[in-house]
Motif scaffolding. Structure first.
Motif, PDB file in Angstrom:
ATOM      1  N   LEU A 251      40.607  52.578  27.440  1.00 51.26           N
ATOM      2  CA  LEU A 251      40.569  54.019  27.739  1.00 51.26           C
ATOM      3  C   LEU A 251      39.987  54.771  26.579  1.00 51.26           C
ATOM      4  O   LEU A 251      40.792  54.976  25.713  1.00 51.26           O
ATOM      5  N   LEU A 252      38.754  55.131  26.487  1.00 52.10           N
ATOM      6  CA  LEU A 252      37.991  55.954  25.629  1.00 52.10           C
ATOM      7  C   LEU A 252      38.227  54.985  24.128  1.00 52.10           C
ATOM      8  O   LEU A 252      37.663  53.897  24.030  1.00 52.10           O
ATOM      9  N   ASP A 253      38.926  55.705  23.292  1.00 53.89           N
ATOM     10  CA  ASP A 253      39.082  55.057  21.779  1.00 53.89           C
ATOM     11  C   ASP A 253      40.272  54.015  21.818  1.00 53.89           C
ATOM     12  O   ASP A 253      40.373  53.713  20.655  1.00 53.89           O
ATOM     13  N   TYR A 254      40.955  53.998  22.935  1.00 59.84           N
ATOM     14  CA  TYR A 254      42.342  53.121  22.942  1.00 59.84           C
ATOM     15  C   TYR A 254      42.115  51.759  23.782  1.00 59.84           C
ATOM     16  O   TYR A 254      41.555  51.795  24.607  1.00 59.84           O
ATOM     17  N   VAL A 255      42.727  50.723  23.066  1.00 61.37           N
ATOM     18  CA  VAL A 255      42.651  49.630  23.773  1.00 61.37           C
ATOM     19  C   VAL A 255      44.060  48.881  23.805  1.00 61.37           C
ATOM     20  O   VAL A 255      44.541  49.031  22.661  1.00 61.37           O
ATOM     21  N   ILE A 256      44.573  48.775  24.915  1.00 63.30           N
ATOM     22  CA  ILE A 256      45.804  48.368  25.175  1.00 63.30           C
ATOM     23  C   ILE A 256      45.907  47.114  25.824  1.00 63.30           C
ATOM     24  O   ILE A 256      45.108  46.775  26.623  1.00 63.30           O
ATOM     25  N   CYS A 257      47.268  46.551  25.749  1.00 63.32           N
ATOM     26  CA  CYS A 257      47.443  45.285  26.367  1.00 63.32           C
ATOM     27  C   CYS A 257      47.999  45.388  27.842  1.00 63.32           C
ATOM     28  O   CYS A 257      48.772  46.230  27.955  1.00 63.32           O
ATOM     29  N   ARG A 258      46.960  44.844  28.838  1.00 61.32           N
ATOM     30  CA  ARG A 258      47.389  45.003  30.128  1.00 61.32           C
ATOM     31  C   ARG A 258      48.435  44.105  30.668  1.00 61.32           C
ATOM     32  O   ARG A 258      49.340  44.277  31.292  1.00 61.32           O
ATOM     33  N   ALA A 259      48.260  42.786  29.864  1.00 67.03           N
ATOM     34  CA  ALA A 259      49.267  41.445  30.376  1.00 67.03           C
ATOM     35  C   ALA A 259      49.157  40.509  29.237  1.00 67.03           C
ATOM     36  O   ALA A 259      48.109  40.296  28.844  1.00 67.03           O
ATOM     37  N   GLU A 260      50.207  39.823  29.300  1.00 65.74           N
ATOM     38  CA  GLU A 260      50.224  38.750  28.201  1.00 65.74           C
ATOM     39  C   GLU A 260      50.237  37.488  29.179  1.00 65.74           C
ATOM     40  O   GLU A 260      51.442  37.569  29.947  1.00 65.74           O
ATOM     41  N   VAL A 261      49.249  36.593  29.272  1.00 61.56           N
ATOM     42  CA  VAL A 261      49.281  35.545  30.184  1.00 61.56           C
ATOM     43  C   VAL A 261      49.443  34.166  29.494  1.00 61.56           C
ATOM     44  O   VAL A 261      49.177  34.045  28.558  1.00 61.56           O
ATOM     45  N   THR A 262      50.287  33.428  30.024  1.00 61.40           N
ATOM     46  CA  THR A 262      50.638  32.204  29.700  1.00 61.40           C
ATOM     47  C   THR A 262      49.854  31.194  30.307  1.00 61.40           C
ATOM     48  O   THR A 262      49.771  31.201  31.714  1.00 61.40           O
TER      49      THR A 262
ATOM     50  N   LEU B 280      37.372  38.797  21.554  1.00 61.89           N
ATOM     51  CA  LEU B 280      37.560  39.352  22.781  1.00 61.89           C
ATOM     52  C   LEU B 280      36.381  38.676  23.638  1.00 61.89           C
ATOM     53  O   LEU B 280      34.994  38.722  23.206  1.00 61.89           O
ATOM     54  N   VAL B 281      36.578  38.322  24.867  1.00 59.78           N
ATOM     55  CA  VAL B 281      35.655  37.688  26.009  1.00 59.78           C
ATOM     56  C   VAL B 281      35.950  38.234  27.380  1.00 59.78           C
ATOM     57  O   VAL B 281      37.033  38.853  27.644  1.00 59.78           O
ATOM     58  N   ALA B 282      34.980  38.247  28.128  1.00 63.89           N
ATOM     59  CA  ALA B 282      35.168  38.913  29.352  1.00 63.89           C
ATOM     60  C   ALA B 282      35.767  38.104  30.249  1.00 63.89           C
ATOM     61  O   ALA B 282      35.872  36.796  30.040  1.00 63.89           O
ATOM     62  N   THR B 283      36.860  38.694  31.118  1.00 68.18           N
ATOM     63  CA  THR B 283      37.576  37.960  32.015  1.00 68.18           C
ATOM     64  C   THR B 283      37.884  38.739  33.352  1.00 68.18           C
ATOM     65  O   THR B 283      37.668  39.869  33.424  1.00 68.18           O
ATOM     66  N   GLY B 284      38.026  37.913  34.195  1.00 72.30           N
ATOM     67  CA  GLY B 284      38.399  38.307  35.733  1.00 72.30           C
ATOM     68  C   GLY B 284      39.923  38.557  35.800  1.00 72.30           C
ATOM     69  O   GLY B 284      40.613  39.022  36.716  1.00 72.30           O
ATOM     70  N   TRP B 285      40.748  37.978  34.920  1.00 72.32           N
ATOM     71  CA  TRP B 285      42.118  37.819  34.763  1.00 72.32           C
ATOM     72  C   TRP B 285      42.673  39.498  35.254  1.00 72.32           C
ATOM     73  O   TRP B 285      42.207  40.342  34.349  1.00 72.32           O
ATOM     74  N   THR B 286      43.616  39.639  35.965  1.00 75.15           N
ATOM     75  CA  THR B 286      44.055  40.945  36.358  1.00 75.15           C
ATOM     76  C   THR B 286      43.086  41.742  36.971  1.00 75.15           C
ATOM     77  O   THR B 286      43.666  43.069  37.341  1.00 75.15           O
ATOM     78  N   GLN B 287      41.911  41.566  37.279  1.00 75.11           N
ATOM     79  CA  GLN B 287      40.986  42.257  37.859  1.00 75.11           C
ATOM     80  C   GLN B 287      41.480  42.865  39.117  1.00 75.11           C
ATOM     81  O   GLN B 287      42.010  42.076  40.030  1.00 75.11           O
ATOM     82  N   GLY B 288      41.404  44.087  39.406  1.00 75.38           N
ATOM     83  CA  GLY B 288      41.907  44.633  40.833  1.00 75.38           C
ATOM     84  C   GLY B 288      43.287  45.099  40.849  1.00 75.38           C
ATOM     85  O   GLY B 288      43.707  45.666  41.669  1.00 75.38           O
ATOM     86  N   ALA B 289      43.803  45.131  39.478  1.00 78.32           N
ATOM     87  CA  ALA B 289      45.157  45.733  39.473  1.00 78.32           C
ATOM     88  C   ALA B 289      45.027  47.292  39.278  1.00 78.32           C
ATOM     89  O   ALA B 289      46.221  48.160  39.730  1.00 78.32           O
ATOM     90  N   ARG B 290      43.912  47.762  38.869  1.00 78.14           N
ATOM     91  CA  ARG B 290      43.549  49.234  38.939  1.00 78.14           C
ATOM     92  C   ARG B 290      42.533  49.458  39.962  1.00 78.14           C
ATOM     93  O   ARG B 290      41.337  48.671  40.209  1.00 78.14           O
ATOM     94  N   GLU B 291      42.498  50.346  40.734  1.00 78.00           N
ATOM     95  CA  GLU B 291      41.448  50.606  41.649  1.00 78.00           C
ATOM     96  C   GLU B 291      39.865  50.848  40.831  1.00 78.00           C
ATOM     97  O   GLU B 291      39.015  50.754  41.748  1.00 78.00           O
TER      98      GLU B 291
END
Length: 128
Positions: free
Chosen positions: A116-127, A4-15
Motif C-alpha cells: 500500500l503505497l510506500d508500505y509492504v506488509i505481510c498478508r499471510a505466512e504460508v506453511t 520476491l516473486v509473483a504469487t496467486g496465493w491469497t489472491q481474492g482475499a481483498r476485492e
C-alpha cells in the motif's frame, strides 16, 4: 537468496486484488506512484498497491518471499534487463536490487506480502 516473486496465493482475499503476472516471476517495487493512486490507492490504476513483474511487466497485488538459487549479480542483471525492457533507467538496477533484497530479508520465506503505497506488509505466512 531471498527475493520476491509473483504469487496467486491469497489472491481474492481483498476485492481489489489482481494478478496478471506469471506465477513465480521476480517482482519489484520502488518507482513513483501515479497521482490518481497517490490520492486513493484503492480507486486508481492499481500502481500504488501492486508489484511489477520483471519479465511480464504486468502487475500483481501479492508477492511471495522465495529463496532462489541465484547470486546478487544474477539478480541485478535480471532487474537491469527488466528496467531496460520497460523503458526505465537500467542503471537503477543495483540500487533497486539492494532495496528489494532488504525488503525480502524482513520476512520469513513463503510469506505473502501486499503493498500500500510506500508500505509492504505481510498478508499471510504460508506453511509448505
Amino acid at each position: 537468496m531471498r527475493v520476491l516473486v509473483a504469487t496467486g496465493w491469497t489472491q481474492g482475499a481483498r476485492e481489489t486484488d489482481f494478478d496478471w503476472c506469471v506465477e513465480g516471476e521476480l517482482v519489484w517495487v520502488g518507482f513513483p506512484v501515479c497521482e490518481r493512486d497517490a490520492n486513493n490507492p484503492f480507486g486508481g490504476c492499481g500502481c500504488g498497491r501492486s508489484f511489477s513483474g520483471a519479465n511480464s511487466r504486468k502487475a500483481t497485488t501479492t508477492a511471495r518471499v522465495s529463496d532462489l538459487d541465484m547470486t546478487r549479480d544474477d539478480y541485478v542483471e535480471a532487474l537491469r534487463a527488466s528496467l531496460d525492457a520497460g523503458g526505465y533507467n537500467p542503471l537503477a538496477a543495483s540500487d533497486l536490487a539492494d532495496h528489494m533484497l532488504e525488503l525480502a530479508s524482513d520476512f520469513p520465506e513463503h510469506s505473502v506480502l501486499e503493498r500500500l503505497l510506500d508500505y509492504v506488509i505481510c498478508r499471510a505466512e504460508v506453511t509448505v
